[in-house]
Design a protein around this motif. Sequence first.
Motif, PDB file in Angstrom:
ATOM      1  N   THR A 159       0.870  -6.973   5.298  1.00 41.03           N
ATOM      2  CA  THR A 159       0.852  -5.758   4.481  1.00 41.03           C
ATOM      3  C   THR A 159       2.077  -4.899   4.784  1.00 41.03           C
ATOM      4  O   THR A 159       2.445  -4.721   5.944  1.00 41.03           O
ATOM      5  CB  THR A 159      -0.421  -4.923   4.771  1.00 41.03           C
ATOM      6  OG1 THR A 159      -1.573  -5.737   4.532  1.00 41.03           O
ATOM      7  CG2 THR A 159      -0.474  -3.689   3.898  1.00 41.03           C
ATOM      8  N   ILE A 160       2.689  -4.376   3.730  1.00 38.67           N
ATOM      9  CA  ILE A 160       3.773  -3.401   3.882  1.00 38.67           C
ATOM     10  C   ILE A 160       3.308  -2.090   3.260  1.00 38.67           C
ATOM     11  O   ILE A 160       2.930  -2.040   2.090  1.00 38.67           O
ATOM     12  CB  ILE A 160       5.075  -3.879   3.213  1.00 38.67           C
ATOM     13  CG1 ILE A 160       5.659  -5.061   3.992  1.00 38.67           C
ATOM     14  CG2 ILE A 160       6.098  -2.738   3.129  1.00 38.67           C
ATOM     15  CD1 ILE A 160       6.932  -5.637   3.395  1.00 38.67           C
ATOM     16  N   LYS A 161       3.312  -1.043   4.075  1.00 36.42           N
ATOM     17  CA  LYS A 161       2.930   0.291   3.622  1.00 36.42           C
ATOM     18  C   LYS A 161       4.183   1.148   3.468  1.00 36.42           C
ATOM     19  O   LYS A 161       5.060   1.109   4.327  1.00 36.42           O
ATOM     20  CB  LYS A 161       1.981   0.950   4.623  1.00 36.42           C
ATOM     21  CG  LYS A 161       0.680   0.188   4.845  1.00 36.42           C
ATOM     22  CD  LYS A 161      -0.200   0.899   5.871  1.00 36.42           C
ATOM     23  CE  LYS A 161      -1.482   0.142   6.131  1.00 36.42           C
ATOM     24  NZ  LYS A 161      -2.345   0.845   7.116  1.00 36.42           N
ATOM     25  N   VAL A 162       4.251   1.925   2.402  1.00 32.82           N
ATOM     26  CA  VAL A 162       5.401   2.796   2.153  1.00 32.82           C
ATOM     27  C   VAL A 162       4.893   4.177   1.763  1.00 32.82           C
ATOM     28  O   VAL A 162       3.976   4.307   0.938  1.00 32.82           O
ATOM     29  CB  VAL A 162       6.305   2.227   1.035  1.00 32.82           C
ATOM     30  CG1 VAL A 162       7.425   3.215   0.693  1.00 32.82           C
ATOM     31  CG2 VAL A 162       6.901   0.885   1.451  1.00 32.82           C
ATOM     32  N   SER A 163       5.478   5.194   2.349  1.00 31.59           N
ATOM     33  CA  SER A 163       5.067   6.569   2.062  1.00 31.59           C
ATOM     34  C   SER A 163       5.738   7.096   0.796  1.00 31.59           C
ATOM     35  O   SER A 163       6.923   6.857   0.554  1.00 31.59           O
ATOM     36  CB  SER A 163       5.427   7.480   3.234  1.00 31.59           C
ATOM     37  OG  SER A 163       5.151   8.831   2.911  1.00 31.59           O
ATOM     38  N   THR A 164       4.968   7.831   0.020  1.00 32.01           N
ATOM     39  CA  THR A 164       5.506   8.511  -1.166  1.00 32.01           C
ATOM     40  C   THR A 164       5.656  10.012  -0.918  1.00 32.01           C
ATOM     41  O   THR A 164       5.765  10.792  -1.861  1.00 32.01           O
ATOM     42  CB  THR A 164       4.567   8.292  -2.373  1.00 32.01           C
ATOM     43  OG1 THR A 164       3.279   8.888  -2.079  1.00 32.01           O
ATOM     44  CG2 THR A 164       4.363   6.816  -2.660  1.00 32.01           C
ATOM     45  N   TYR A 165       5.655  10.401   0.349  1.00 29.02           N
ATOM     46  CA  TYR A 165       5.644  11.826   0.688  1.00 29.02           C
ATOM     47  C   TYR A 165       6.929  12.541   0.286  1.00 29.02           C
ATOM     48  O   TYR A 165       6.907  13.715  -0.084  1.00 29.02           O
ATOM     49  CB  TYR A 165       5.419  11.981   2.195  1.00 29.02           C
ATOM     50  CG  TYR A 165       5.184  13.410   2.646  1.00 29.02           C
ATOM     51  CD1 TYR A 165       3.927  13.987   2.530  1.00 29.02           C
ATOM     52  CD2 TYR A 165       6.219  14.175   3.184  1.00 29.02           C
ATOM     53  CE1 TYR A 165       3.701  15.289   2.940  1.00 29.02           C
ATOM     54  CE2 TYR A 165       5.996  15.482   3.600  1.00 29.02           C
ATOM     55  CZ  TYR A 165       4.740  16.030   3.470  1.00 29.02           C
ATOM     56  OH  TYR A 165       4.525  17.322   3.865  1.00 29.02           O
ATOM     57  N   ILE A 207       0.852  -1.187   0.000  1.00 27.93           N
ATOM     58  CA  ILE A 207       0.000   0.000   0.000  1.00 27.93           C
ATOM     59  C   ILE A 207       0.890   1.240   0.000  1.00 27.93           C
ATOM     60  O   ILE A 207       1.878   1.306   0.750  1.00 27.93           O
ATOM     61  CB  ILE A 207      -0.930   0.031   1.230  1.00 27.93           C
ATOM     62  CG1 ILE A 207      -1.931  -1.128   1.170  1.00 27.93           C
ATOM     63  CG2 ILE A 207      -1.674   1.362   1.332  1.00 27.93           C
ATOM     64  CD1 ILE A 207      -2.844  -1.209   2.385  1.00 27.93           C
ATOM     65  N   LEU A 208       0.543   2.216  -0.837  1.00 28.20           N
ATOM     66  CA  LEU A 208       1.244   3.498  -0.858  1.00 28.20           C
ATOM     67  C   LEU A 208       0.468   4.496  -0.010  1.00 28.20           C
ATOM     68  O   LEU A 208      -0.760   4.567  -0.085  1.00 28.20           O
ATOM     69  CB  LEU A 208       1.375   4.028  -2.284  1.00 28.20           C
ATOM     70  CG  LEU A 208       2.111   3.123  -3.279  1.00 28.20           C
ATOM     71  CD1 LEU A 208       2.151   3.781  -4.653  1.00 28.20           C
ATOM     72  CD2 LEU A 208       3.520   2.813  -2.800  1.00 28.20           C
ATOM     73  N   THR A 209       1.184   5.271   0.803  1.00 27.39           N
ATOM     74  CA  THR A 209       0.559   6.292   1.645  1.00 27.39           C
ATOM     75  C   THR A 209       1.203   7.641   1.362  1.00 27.39           C
ATOM     76  O   THR A 209       2.167   7.737   0.605  1.00 27.39           O
ATOM     77  CB  THR A 209       0.713   5.961   3.144  1.00 27.39           C
ATOM     78  OG1 THR A 209       2.069   6.237   3.553  1.00 27.39           O
ATOM     79  CG2 THR A 209       0.400   4.502   3.427  1.00 27.39           C
TER      80      THR A 209
END
Length: 225
Positions: A58-64, A32-34
């Motif tokens: 689930t692995i979430k990674v930020s695109t900030y 998931i992209l956050t």
Amino acid sequence: MKCYITIELLRSLFYVLNRDYFDSDLPEPRFILTRSRTILGQFCCKRKSFGRGTKDHTIKVSTYYDITEETLRDIVAHEMIHYNLVLNNLRDASPHGRMFCWEMARLNAAGLNISIRADTSQWTVAGRNHKRERLVMALTSSDGRYMLTVVNPKYVQTVTQQARDSRGVATWQWFSTDDDRFAGFSVVRTLRVRFVPKEEFEHQTSAMKPLTEIFRHTQPDPNDY
């Protein structure tokens, strides 16, 4: 070189890391992209009924932020350590306890650069194709400290009244700016501030567009008592 973070890129990095460092033992999780400013990566899952393992990995990674592929690789590897510990039912004393640190040291010795937390203060915010205008309140305190805050425009009156009511506030002034320096600030609805050095305060206030004069708390008249 900066990379464009996609689910496909995360899958590719996961495959290589899984093969090279985890003997391909980790089933591919959901990605998931956050747009989180403070959480660069996160592993999460659910416990199955009756304590029979876990599911929904689930692995979430930020695109900030604008980051390189190497930095992204290390973020994914960090979360894969958490995944590996959970999958093997290895419970650490804390989220980054002894077992996590052992695994991090093992992977770093093999060429990665995983860390427990990253200093993002100098990182560039991604996706800034146009400048965003922000409403900034600059304040000084009665004990000589300097404060900045980014305010939701709908709450200007609320925050102004709170500054008026606070004995700890000596002066305040409103500004407008499109400086990305303020991208890391939370947009507040109440009087919550960030303390900054005098030099930074003076630099920022001189560079911003003033919207009001400087308001000052007046000293109480002794005859009022």
